[in-house]
Design an enzyme around this catalytic site. Structure first.
Site, PDB file in Angstrom:
ATOM      1  N   ASN A  13       0.948  -1.196   0.074  1.00 37.55           N
ATOM      2  CA  ASN A  13       0.208   0.093  -0.114  1.00 37.55           C
ATOM      3  C   ASN A  13       0.790   1.229   0.081  1.00 37.55           C
ATOM      4  OD1 ASN A  13      -1.945   1.942   0.305  1.00 37.55           O
ATOM      5  ND2 ASN A  13      -2.704   1.227   2.448  1.00 37.55           N
ATOM      6  N   LYS A  15      -0.087   4.074  -0.430  1.00 36.06           N
ATOM      7  CA  LYS A  15      -0.512   5.587   0.328  1.00 36.06           C
ATOM      8  C   LYS A  15      -0.361   6.775  -0.462  1.00 36.06           C
ATOM      9  CE  LYS A  15      -0.078   3.243   4.857  1.00 36.06           C
ATOM     10  NZ  LYS A  15       0.012   3.496   6.444  1.00 36.06           N
ATOM     11  N   HIS A  99      -9.636   0.901   5.259  1.00 38.89           N
ATOM     12  CA  HIS A  99      -8.124   1.273   5.820  1.00 38.89           C
ATOM     13  C   HIS A  99      -8.337   2.267   7.234  1.00 38.89           C
ATOM     14  CE1 HIS A  99      -4.146   2.338   6.393  1.00 38.89           C
ATOM     15  NE2 HIS A  99      -3.565   1.250   5.953  1.00 38.89           N
ATOM     16  N   GLU A 101      -6.676   4.458   8.201  1.00 42.25           N
ATOM     17  CA  GLU A 101      -6.729   5.983   7.639  1.00 42.25           C
ATOM     18  C   GLU A 101      -7.982   6.419   7.081  1.00 42.25           C
ATOM     19  OE1 GLU A 101      -1.964   5.142   7.083  1.00 42.25           O
ATOM     20  OE2 GLU A 101      -3.190   5.458   5.556  1.00 42.25           O
ATOM     21  N   GLU A 171      -5.314  -5.470  10.258  1.00 45.18           N
ATOM     22  CA  GLU A 171      -4.172  -4.428  10.579  1.00 45.18           C
ATOM     23  C   GLU A 171      -4.315  -3.763  12.107  1.00 45.18           C
ATOM     24  OE1 GLU A 171      -2.420  -2.685   6.659  1.00 45.18           O
ATOM     25  OE2 GLU A 171      -4.391  -1.714   7.256  1.00 45.18           O
ATOM     26  N   GLY A 177       2.549   2.157  10.902  1.00 43.69           N
ATOM     27  CA  GLY A 177       3.453   3.268  10.790  1.00 43.69           C
ATOM     28  C   GLY A 177       4.160   3.525  12.220  1.00 43.69           C
ATOM     29  N   SER A 217       3.721  -2.588  10.200  1.00 48.22           N
ATOM     30  CA  SER A 217       5.056  -2.597  10.337  1.00 48.22           C
ATOM     31  C   SER A 217       5.589  -3.961   9.850  1.00 48.22           C
ATOM     32  CB  SER A 217       5.480  -2.120  11.718  1.00 48.22           C
ATOM     33  OG  SER A 217       5.064  -0.952  12.051  1.00 48.22           O
TER      34      SER A 217
END
Length: 255
Positions: A13, A15, A99, A101, A171, A177, A217
């Site tokens: 991904n 992003k 996701h 985000e 996730e 991250g 990660s």
């Protein structure tokens, strides 16, 4: 019976990273380093790069392209959005939905995500459905409650035929991250829980055939151990997918 190798997917991904020229170099670099991947490799790229990366991967066996989002409606006055029909016409294979985000910054919930999943499936695009808990939920040991609710709300209304086409990505939000990674045992426990939920509703045959990916990660240093868990079928990789060598090493992990 579907084997673990059959379920294997490593997806990157990107992003909101890489220009179109940088993205082409990155994707080609990965393909050059891993010419014959085990399972499938997916590039989840910014919208402006979808057509170009699809053209680049067309002759690369085992490589596919994913959009990072799409709108649930077929068309209309939704400036800046893309429909499933647009993606299908461009021969895009997958779409990442749900996701963390998108949930955090765009206020998406599982009712909306379910509508997107259905629209994607109707257009022949495979959804990669993301779920996962925040740190406070993990620390209070309520991760199964939260992830279970996400799975139920986003996927339970699907038919068995629809569900068989979905990819799930677990996730943990606290590991995205941050440099923190769920231990292989934590990942396995959650993946087994998710697979059991799917089995309870849709049957063991469908549950055993679905790919459940880990994201959070993922690096070359931990990928082999994570992917070695019985119910971890691969990864949805963020930062490490932006480096051709690092992503290639993850693709090859445990093969």
């Amino acid at each position: 019976m579907t084997s673990k190798t059959d379920r294997r997917i490593v997806a990157g991904n990107w992003k909101m990273n890489t220009t179109p020229s940088e993205g082409s170099v990155l994707a080609q670099g990965v393909i050059d380093k891993v010419a014959a991947p085990v399972g499938k490799v997916i590039f989840g790229v910014p919208a402006i790069q979808l057509v170009k990366i699809k053209q680049l991967t067309a002759a690369a066996e085992g490589y596919y392209v994913a959009a990072q989002n799409m709108h649930q409606k077929a068309d209309g006055a939704f400036t800046g959005e893309m429909s499933a029909a647009m993606l299908a016409d461009a021969r895009i294979d997958y779409v990442i939905l749900g996701h963390s985000e998108r949930r955090q910054y765009s206020g998406e919930d599982d009712t909306l995500i379910n509508a997107k999943i259905v629209a994607a499936l109707d257009a022949g695009i495979i959804p990669i459905y993301c779920c996962g808990e925040k740190l406070d939920i993990r620390e209070s040991n309520n991760q199964n409650v939260v992830v279970g609710k996400q799975i139920e709300q986003a996927l339970s209304a699907l038919s068995p035929k629809q569900m068989a086409k979905v990819v799930v990505a677990y996730e943990p939000v606290w590991a995205i991250g941050t440099g923190k990674t769920a231990s292989p045992q934590q990942a396995q426990e959650m993946h087994a829980f998710i697979r059991q939920m799917i089995s309870d509703q849709f049957g063991s045959e469908i549950a055993n055939g679905i790919s459940i990916l880990y994201g959070g990660s993922v690096k070359a240093a931990n990928a082999e151990e994570l992917f070695g868990m019985a119910d971890v079928d691969g990864g949805l990789v963020g930062g490490a997918s932006l480096d051709a060598q690092a992503f290639a090493d993850i693709i090859k992990a445990g093969q």
